[in-house]
Design a protein around this motif. Structure first.
Motif, short mmCIF file in Angstrom:
data_model
loop_
_atom_site.label_atom_id
_atom_site.label_comp_id
_atom_site.label_asym_id
_atom_site.label_seq_id
_atom_site.Cartn_x
_atom_site.Cartn_y
_atom_site.Cartn_z
N ALA A 13 6.57 0.78 -4.81
CA ALA A 13 6.70 2.19 -5.15
C ALA A 13 6.32 2.42 -6.62
N ALA A 14 6.82 1.59 -7.50
CA ALA A 14 6.46 1.73 -8.92
C ALA A 14 4.97 1.48 -9.11
N GLY A 15 4.45 0.47 -8.44
CA GLY A 15 3.02 0.19 -8.54
C GLY A 15 2.18 1.33 -8.02
N GLY A 16 2.56 1.89 -6.87
CA GLY A 16 1.82 3.01 -6.30
C GLY A 16 1.90 4.27 -7.16
N TRP A 17 2.99 4.42 -7.90
CA TRP A 17 3.14 5.57 -8.79
C TRP A 17 2.17 5.48 -9.96
N TRP A 18 2.05 4.28 -10.52
CA TRP A 18 1.26 4.09 -11.74
C TRP A 18 -0.14 3.54 -11.52
N LEU A 19 -0.35 2.85 -10.42
CA LEU A 19 -1.65 2.21 -10.16
C LEU A 19 -2.17 2.67 -8.80
N SER A 20 -3.38 2.31 -8.49
CA SER A 20 -3.95 2.63 -7.19
C SER A 20 -3.28 1.79 -6.10
N PRO A 21 -2.88 2.43 -5.00
CA PRO A 21 -2.33 1.66 -3.88
C PRO A 21 -3.31 0.60 -3.36
N TRP A 22 -4.61 0.84 -3.57
CA TRP A 22 -5.62 -0.11 -3.10
C TRP A 22 -5.70 -1.33 -4.01
N LEU A 23 -5.04 -1.29 -5.14
CA LEU A 23 -4.85 -2.46 -6.00
C LEU A 23 -3.48 -3.07 -5.73
N VAL A 24 -2.48 -2.22 -5.61
CA VAL A 24 -1.10 -2.68 -5.45
C VAL A 24 -0.92 -3.51 -4.19
N MET A 38 0.03 -7.51 -4.43
CA MET A 38 1.36 -7.94 -4.03
C MET A 38 1.32 -8.84 -2.80
N THR A 39 0.46 -8.50 -1.85
CA THR A 39 0.36 -9.28 -0.62
C THR A 39 -0.09 -10.71 -0.91
N VAL A 40 -1.14 -10.84 -1.70
CA VAL A 40 -1.65 -12.18 -2.02
C VAL A 40 -0.63 -12.96 -2.84
N ALA A 41 -0.02 -12.32 -3.82
CA ALA A 41 0.95 -13.02 -4.68
C ALA A 41 2.15 -13.50 -3.87
N PHE A 42 2.73 -12.63 -3.07
CA PHE A 42 3.92 -13.01 -2.31
C PHE A 42 3.59 -14.05 -1.24
N LEU A 102 1.95 -12.45 5.51
CA LEU A 102 0.78 -11.71 5.02
C LEU A 102 0.68 -10.33 5.67
N VAL A 103 0.78 -10.29 6.99
CA VAL A 103 0.65 -9.02 7.71
C VAL A 103 1.81 -8.07 7.35
N GLY A 104 3.02 -8.59 7.33
CA GLY A 104 4.17 -7.76 7.01
C GLY A 104 4.14 -7.24 5.58
N THR A 105 3.78 -8.10 4.66
CA THR A 105 3.71 -7.69 3.26
C THR A 105 2.59 -6.68 3.05
N ALA A 106 1.46 -6.91 3.68
CA ALA A 106 0.33 -5.97 3.56
C ALA A 106 0.71 -4.60 4.11
N ALA A 107 1.33 -4.57 5.28
CA ALA A 107 1.72 -3.29 5.88
C ALA A 107 2.76 -2.58 5.01
N GLY A 108 3.78 -3.30 4.62
CA GLY A 108 4.85 -2.69 3.83
C GLY A 108 4.39 -2.18 2.48
N THR A 109 3.65 -2.99 1.75
CA THR A 109 3.21 -2.57 0.41
C THR A 109 2.20 -1.42 0.49
N THR A 110 1.39 -1.42 1.53
CA THR A 110 0.42 -0.32 1.68
C THR A 110 1.15 0.99 1.94
N VAL A 111 2.06 1.00 2.89
CA VAL A 111 2.78 2.22 3.23
C VAL A 111 3.59 2.73 2.03
N VAL A 112 4.33 1.84 1.38
CA VAL A 112 5.19 2.27 0.28
C VAL A 112 4.37 2.74 -0.92
N SER A 113 3.32 2.01 -1.27
CA SER A 113 2.52 2.42 -2.44
C SER A 113 1.76 3.71 -2.17
#
Length: 131
Positions: A61-72, A76-80, A105-116
């Motif tokens: 959420a913080a990342g999506g607020w300040w950065l592009s969700p397509w970066l966030v 986050m997915t790759v790092a986690f 990978l799939v769960g993190t990608a889905a979650g971070t995309t939706v939230v950001s």
């Protein structure tokens, strides 16, 4: 926001994501056997998973607020996933860590995309309402 600031925020997001894995899951060392039933559970307790999911949601959420969700989302997915998979691969003799890594990978990608994306949308609505 300058390119340098965005880069630093992106790096901070990656470090915080790996830190979330370590703080909630990285120290876990094994499975638990219930002495009465013989049931095996683990390696993570439910509260650990809830904690890491809430932490990652906050970071996305913080990342999506300040950065592009397509970066966030990819960062986050790759790092986690990398942090989780490195640990899982080093402790698993069956090779099933790879299946777990795909699920993470799939769960993190889905979650971070939706939230950001939701955070970015909220920021835009807030900007329109105030301006």
């Amino acid at each position: 926001m300058t390119k340098t600031t965005r880069t630093l925020l992106g790096l901070l997001l990656v470090v915080a994501t790996v830190g979330a894995w370590w703080a909630w899951l990285g120290w876990e060392t094994g499975y638990t056997v219930d002495p009465e039933t013989g049931a095996i559970s683990g390696p993570y307790a439910g509260w650990q998973v809830v904690g890491v999911v809430l932490t990652l949601a906050l970071l996305a959420a913080a990342g999506g607020w300040w950065l592009s969700p397509w970066l966030v989302a990819p960062a986050m997915t790759v790092a986690f996933t990398a942090a989780w998979a490195a640990h899982a691969a080093s402790t698993d003799d069956t090779g099933l860590w790879a299946v777990g890594a795909v699920l993470v990978l799939v769960g993190t990608a889905a979650g971070t995309t939706v939230v950001s994306l939701a955070a970015r949308s909220a920021r835009r609505r807030t900007a329109r309402a105030s301006g």
